[in-house]
Motif scaffolding. Structure first.
Motif, mmCIF file in Angstrom:
data_model
loop_
_atom_site.group_PDB
_atom_site.id
_atom_site.type_symbol
_atom_site.label_atom_id
_atom_site.label_comp_id
_atom_site.label_asym_id
_atom_site.label_seq_id
_atom_site.Cartn_x
_atom_site.Cartn_y
_atom_site.Cartn_z
ATOM 1 N N THR A 70 -4.115 -6.419 -10.364
ATOM 2 C CA THR A 70 -3.718 -5.023 -10.513
ATOM 3 C C THR A 70 -2.289 -4.908 -11.004
ATOM 4 O OG1 THR A 70 -5.256 -4.272 -8.814
ATOM 5 C CG2 THR A 70 -3.367 -2.856 -9.270
ATOM 6 N N ASN A 71 -2.069 -3.967 -11.885
ATOM 7 C CA ASN A 71 -0.725 -3.639 -12.350
ATOM 8 C C ASN A 71 -0.200 -2.473 -11.514
ATOM 9 O OD1 ASN A 71 1.640 -3.387 -13.806
ATOM 10 N ND2 ASN A 71 0.682 -2.235 -15.480
ATOM 11 N N GLY A 72 0.361 -2.788 -10.358
ATOM 12 C CA GLY A 72 0.821 -1.771 -9.425
ATOM 13 C C GLY A 72 0.228 -2.016 -8.055
ATOM 14 N N SER A 73 0.228 -0.974 -7.222
ATOM 15 C CA SER A 73 -0.352 -1.075 -5.883
ATOM 16 C C SER A 73 -1.037 0.236 -5.533
ATOM 17 C CB SER A 73 0.728 -1.395 -4.845
ATOM 18 O OG SER A 73 1.542 -0.257 -4.601
ATOM 19 N N LEU A 74 -1.828 0.212 -4.467
ATOM 20 C CA LEU A 74 -2.536 1.419 -4.047
ATOM 21 C C LEU A 74 -1.593 2.469 -3.481
ATOM 22 C CD1 LEU A 74 -5.739 -0.104 -2.349
ATOM 23 C CD2 LEU A 74 -5.471 0.804 -4.665
ATOM 24 N N ASN A 75 -0.352 2.107 -3.242
ATOM 25 C CA ASN A 75 0.634 3.075 -2.734
ATOM 26 C C ASN A 75 1.391 3.784 -3.854
ATOM 27 O OD1 ASN A 75 0.078 2.537 0.024
ATOM 28 N ND2 ASN A 75 1.372 0.701 -0.056
ATOM 29 N N ASP A 76 1.098 3.451 -5.110
ATOM 30 C CA ASP A 76 1.726 4.163 -6.214
ATOM 31 C C ASP A 76 1.349 5.636 -6.158
ATOM 32 O OD1 ASP A 76 2.648 1.708 -7.029
ATOM 33 O OD2 ASP A 76 1.168 1.456 -8.633
ATOM 34 N N THR A 77 2.298 6.510 -6.493
ATOM 35 C CA THR A 77 2.026 7.946 -6.491
ATOM 36 C C THR A 77 1.702 8.411 -7.909
ATOM 37 O OG1 THR A 77 4.387 8.431 -6.716
ATOM 38 C CG2 THR A 77 3.469 8.389 -4.492
ATOM 39 N N LEU A 95 -3.712 17.243 -11.865
ATOM 40 C CA LEU A 95 -4.179 18.586 -11.525
ATOM 41 C C LEU A 95 -4.691 18.646 -10.088
ATOM 42 C CD1 LEU A 95 -6.195 19.774 -14.669
ATOM 43 C CD2 LEU A 95 -4.001 20.656 -13.874
ATOM 44 N N ASN A 96 -4.562 19.833 -9.507
ATOM 45 C CA ASN A 96 -5.099 20.092 -8.179
ATOM 46 C C ASN A 96 -6.602 20.334 -8.317
ATOM 47 O OD1 ASN A 96 -5.765 20.975 -5.614
ATOM 48 N ND2 ASN A 96 -3.938 22.253 -5.379
ATOM 49 N N SER A 97 -7.372 19.267 -8.266
ATOM 50 C CA SER A 97 -8.802 19.343 -8.541
ATOM 51 C C SER A 97 -9.541 20.212 -7.534
ATOM 52 C CB SER A 97 -9.412 17.930 -8.539
ATOM 53 O OG SER A 97 -8.806 17.119 -9.522
ATOM 54 N N VAL A 98 -9.121 20.189 -6.282
ATOM 55 C CA VAL A 98 -9.803 20.979 -5.261
ATOM 56 C C VAL A 98 -9.624 22.469 -5.539
ATOM 57 C CG1 VAL A 98 -9.885 21.521 -2.803
ATOM 58 C CG2 VAL A 98 -9.553 19.154 -3.546
ATOM 59 N N ALA A 99 -8.402 22.879 -5.849
ATOM 60 C CA ALA A 99 -8.140 24.290 -6.124
ATOM 61 C C ALA A 99 -8.881 24.761 -7.379
ATOM 62 C CB ALA A 99 -6.640 24.515 -6.275
ATOM 63 N N ILE A 100 -8.865 23.941 -8.408
ATOM 64 C CA ILE A 100 -9.554 24.322 -9.654
ATOM 65 C C ILE A 100 -11.057 24.407 -9.423
ATOM 66 C CG2 ILE A 100 -10.105 23.527 -11.977
ATOM 67 C CD1 ILE A 100 -7.299 22.402 -12.166
ATOM 68 N N THR A 103 0.608 15.646 -5.965
ATOM 69 C CA THR A 103 1.076 14.258 -6.069
ATOM 70 C C THR A 103 0.537 13.484 -4.868
ATOM 71 O OG1 THR A 103 3.101 14.929 -7.225
ATOM 72 C CG2 THR A 103 3.080 12.751 -6.221
ATOM 73 N N LYS A 104 -0.287 12.497 -5.139
ATOM 74 C CA LYS A 104 -0.918 11.708 -4.086
ATOM 75 C C LYS A 104 -0.844 10.233 -4.456
ATOM 76 C CE LYS A 104 -2.295 15.308 -1.736
ATOM 77 N NZ LYS A 104 -1.777 15.621 -0.359
ATOM 78 N N GLU A 127 -5.278 7.449 -1.867
ATOM 79 C CA GLU A 127 -5.789 8.762 -1.468
ATOM 80 C C GLU A 127 -6.692 9.357 -2.551
ATOM 81 O OE1 GLU A 127 -2.433 10.762 1.396
ATOM 82 O OE2 GLU A 127 -1.942 10.548 -0.739
ATOM 83 N N LEU A 128 -6.305 9.184 -3.790
ATOM 84 C CA LEU A 128 -7.096 9.741 -4.885
ATOM 85 C C LEU A 128 -8.426 9.017 -5.064
ATOM 86 C CD1 LEU A 128 -4.283 10.291 -7.538
ATOM 87 C CD2 LEU A 128 -5.502 12.069 -6.256
ATOM 88 N N LEU A 129 -8.501 7.762 -4.615
ATOM 89 C CA LEU A 129 -9.714 6.982 -4.828
ATOM 90 C C LEU A 129 -10.592 6.933 -3.582
ATOM 91 C CD1 LEU A 129 -8.413 4.000 -7.000
ATOM 92 C CD2 LEU A 129 -9.764 5.974 -7.730
ATOM 93 N N PHE A 130 -10.258 6.069 -2.624
ATOM 94 C CA PHE A 130 -11.173 5.767 -1.523
ATOM 95 C C PHE A 130 -10.809 6.436 -0.204
ATOM 96 C CE2 PHE A 130 -11.800 2.292 -4.523
ATOM 97 C CZ PHE A 130 -13.182 2.218 -4.586
ATOM 98 N N ALA A 131 -9.522 6.538 0.092
ATOM 99 C CA ALA A 131 -9.131 7.082 1.395
ATOM 100 C C ALA A 131 -9.355 8.583 1.475
ATOM 101 C CB ALA A 131 -7.665 6.745 1.685
ATOM 102 N N GLY A 132 -9.131 9.286 0.360
ATOM 103 C CA GLY A 132 -9.269 10.733 0.350
ATOM 104 C C GLY A 132 -8.076 11.416 0.999
ATOM 105 N N TYR A 133 -7.963 12.716 0.791
ATOM 106 C CA TYR A 133 -6.876 13.485 1.408
ATOM 107 C C TYR A 133 -7.427 14.832 1.869
ATOM 108 C CZ TYR A 133 -6.622 15.780 -3.193
ATOM 109 O OH TYR A 133 -6.913 16.458 -4.356
ATOM 110 N N ASP A 134 -6.761 15.390 2.888
ATOM 111 C CA ASP A 134 -7.194 16.665 3.473
ATOM 112 C C ASP A 134 -6.762 17.826 2.594
ATOM 113 O OD1 ASP A 134 -8.386 15.659 5.892
ATOM 114 O OD2 ASP A 134 -6.353 15.166 6.567
ATOM 115 N N ASP A 135 -7.584 18.859 2.619
ATOM 116 C CA ASP A 135 -7.246 20.098 1.938
ATOM 117 C C ASP A 135 -7.949 21.236 2.682
ATOM 118 O OD1 ASP A 135 -7.400 22.362 -0.041
ATOM 119 O OD2 ASP A 135 -6.332 20.890 -1.266
ATOM 120 N N PRO A 136 -7.207 22.290 3.061
ATOM 121 C CA PRO A 136 -7.834 23.381 3.840
ATOM 122 C C PRO A 136 -8.982 24.066 3.103
ATOM 123 C CG PRO A 136 -5.620 23.980 3.104
ATOM 124 C CD PRO A 136 -5.781 22.524 2.852
#
Length: 587
Positions: free
Chosen positions: A139-146, A150-155, A184-185, A189-198
């Protein structure tokens, strides 16, 4: 002196005559068998394919198909587009600047679950489970890269309620008043872990039976690792009865039609993606994708070679990217095509018929590509998959909008399409249909467009915004290529062996014929007295007279000397010759 008589013997067939008959029959059999082998080599090869290729619980392909852990590793490479100037979105004349980051590499393993064979119709049913394991060294980078995008959930929420009651849209607008068009995630989070959104929890509460994603977080691969619920249930032909149907998908999610599209685009067709029927042509192939909930048409591009094995390369082209897949139906079927609910009428279509430039010119021609548009067709290069993504405005393309309308990439900075890096192709060995190399590459895009009700999106421009692109490349091993070369050489082996047997049979017969002619020639020569020593014949005709003759050379002048030398028998001819010699000596 005494005389003897020559005894006559009856004529009998000599042993070599029996052998010549046997060798002649052998030569004839060699010619017949060799001719059959030469002419029937395609039939024999097809019989071998019919025995070796089909998928059965005991076949060689089953173990590899059932679990890819024993194969060389497959790597899924994911590239994100980092949006570096999101605050300039509303500024006229400013283009979003995209920076490609990655790739983030994951080793992929595929496993079949609940594989069940159905001998009654020669199919196999199964679920597919996929695992992804992060490979930091590749991998060129790490999973902690930010990454900012776009805010896909809002759209997606805005797009979902665009036809709902104004009060619902106003409520959503109020909830998004503190949000941004972008987020910014981390990569994880964008791939496997996911992130919360109300909005996700609100959507599940307010959905009231509407098609809402059954997830508590958002991530492009959230809950997919090790799951069987995403790809669906497959029912595939094993090719046992007809190798020409090998690998063809018969049903998906227990149906032969797709609930997301209207007919005839709702037909389940094409390969399941791992096996293809043999005897491919330079036309097109169809792949059914569970991720896209639709078939994809790949068009023949060129012939290539992999480790000395010839293959046909098929690429994703206009028929899929341009929603321009036209087929000719008999008039009555075309007229009532919207009422078609099974595959019966679909497979009566003439897929190879020449199609006019305008659909109005021929009422029997139907552009089935249009009904993948979900009511609104996109520019060339995009595929609308929102119907099978819970209504989210997700559109797929080739990476960097390769083969797409130039206006799509001209809205951004940082996109550079390249054929070598961004083309999606499948290379098949044409005779067996075995994949030599697969290079799957797709880009995920989100439709950003203004809203009259939701204030967060009132001033945004309309554009198909790139989010990420991924690639999965699989190539055959040297063992596969070696076995393929041996298998593909069989027709030539049969032909060469047949030709050799024919020549051997002809040679045997020619040698026998030559020996027969020589024998007859020699027999004729004996009959006419050629090449044979003449024998003296007595006056009686068939009797010879035997005499005793002194063969020693004595002194003729000593005529009274005693001659005690031994006498030897001789024929009259030899006696006459000796007598003449002695008379000449006396003279």
């Amino acid at each position: 002196m005494r005389s003897t008589a020559r005894t006559e013997h009856p004529v009998t067939m000599k042993p070599w005559a029996n052998k010549s008959v046997g060798l002649g029959l052998l030569g004839l059999l060699l010619i017949i068998f060799g001719t059959c082998l030469y002419l029937l080599s395609p039939v024999l090869f097809h019989h071998i394919l019919q025995k070796e290729i089909p998928l059965t619980p005991t076949s060689k392909a089953f173990e590899v198909w059932n679990n890819t852990v024993s194969l060389p590793p497959m790597y899924l490479k994911i590239h994100f587009f980092n949006w570096t100037n999101p605050e300039e979105l509303m500024i006229r004349g400013k283009k979003p600047i995209l920076e490609e980051v990655g790739p983030y590499v994951f080793r992929e393993i595929r496993e079949k679950v609940d594989a069940t064979f159905h001998p009654e119709n020669n199919t196999v049913s199964y679920f597919q489970r996929r695992w992804w394991f992060f490979e930091p060294k590749l991998t060129n980078g790490s999973l902690n890269d930010t990454v900012t995008q776009l805010n896909s959930v809002a759209i997606s929420a805005k797009h979902k309620v665009r036809y709902w009651e104004p009060i619902v849209q106003s409520t959503l607008s109020y909830m998004l008043s503190t949000s941004n068009v972008y987020i910014t995630k981390t990569v994880n989070e964008l791939l496997f872990a996911g992130y919360d959104d109300p909005l996700i929890k609100l959507g599940r509460l307010a959905g009231m039976g509407v098609d809402i994603p059954p997830f508590d977080k958002f991530g492009w691969f959230y809950m997919r690792n090790g799951s069987t619920m995403f790809d669906g249930h497959f029912n595939m032909d094993t090719g046992v009865r007809d190798v020409g149907e090998f690998g063809v998908l018969k049903k998906w999610n227990y149906r032969d039609t797709i609930k997301f599209f209207k007919s005839p685009c709702n037909i389940v067709e094409g390969s399941a993606g791992e096996f293809w029927p043999p005897y491919r042509r330079k036309d097109e192939i169809v792949l059914f994708s569970g991720d896209l909930c639709r078939p994809l048409t790949f068009e023949y591009a060129q012939s290539t070679y992999h480790s000395g094995v010839k293959g046909y390369r098929y690429v994703l082209g206009e028929k899929s990217l341009g929603n321009n897949t036209r087929r000719r139906y008999p008039h009555e079927q075309a007229k009532y095509i919207e009422q078609t609910t099974t595959t019966e009428d679909f497979f009566e279509a003439d897929h190879s018929a020449e199609v006019p430039d305008s659909l109005d010119e021929d009422p029997d021609v139907v552009n089935i590509g249009n009904c993948f548009c979900n009511g609104k067709c996109t520019p060339v290069g995009l595929m609308n998959i929102s119907a099978c993504r819970y209504g989210a405005p997700v559109f797929l393309s080739l990476p960097h909008f390769y083969k797409a309308d130039p206006s799509l990439r001209e809205r951004f900075e940082g996109l550079n399409p390249d054929e070598q890096q961004h083309d999606f192709f499948i290379t098949l060995e044409p005779t067996t249909g075995i994949p030599l190399k697969v290079s799957a590459k797709m880009q995920v895009n989100i439709l950003l467009e203004p809203s009259k009700t939701v204030s967060l999106f009132k001033q945004v421009p309309t554009m198909y915004f790139p989010v990420m692109w991924f690639s999965l490349e699989v190539e055959g091993t040297e063992d596969l290529f070696d076995n393929l070369r041996k298998l593909l050489s069989l027709p030539n082996v049969f032909m060469y062996a047949g030709a050799f047997l024919i020549l051997a049979g002809i040679l045997v017969i020619c040698v026998l014929a030559l020996l027969y002619l020589l024998k007859r020639h020699r027999a004729g020569a004996i009959a006419t007295g050629k090449n044979v020593k003449l024998r003296a014949i007595s006056p009686a005709g068939d009797k010879s007279e035997l005499m005793y003759v002194d063969k020693s050379v004595g002194n003729e002048e000593d005529g009274h000397a005693r001659n005690d030398r031994k006498l030897y028998p001789s024929s009259i001819e030899c006696f006459n010759m000796d007598l003449q010699s002695k008379l000449q000596h006396r003279k």
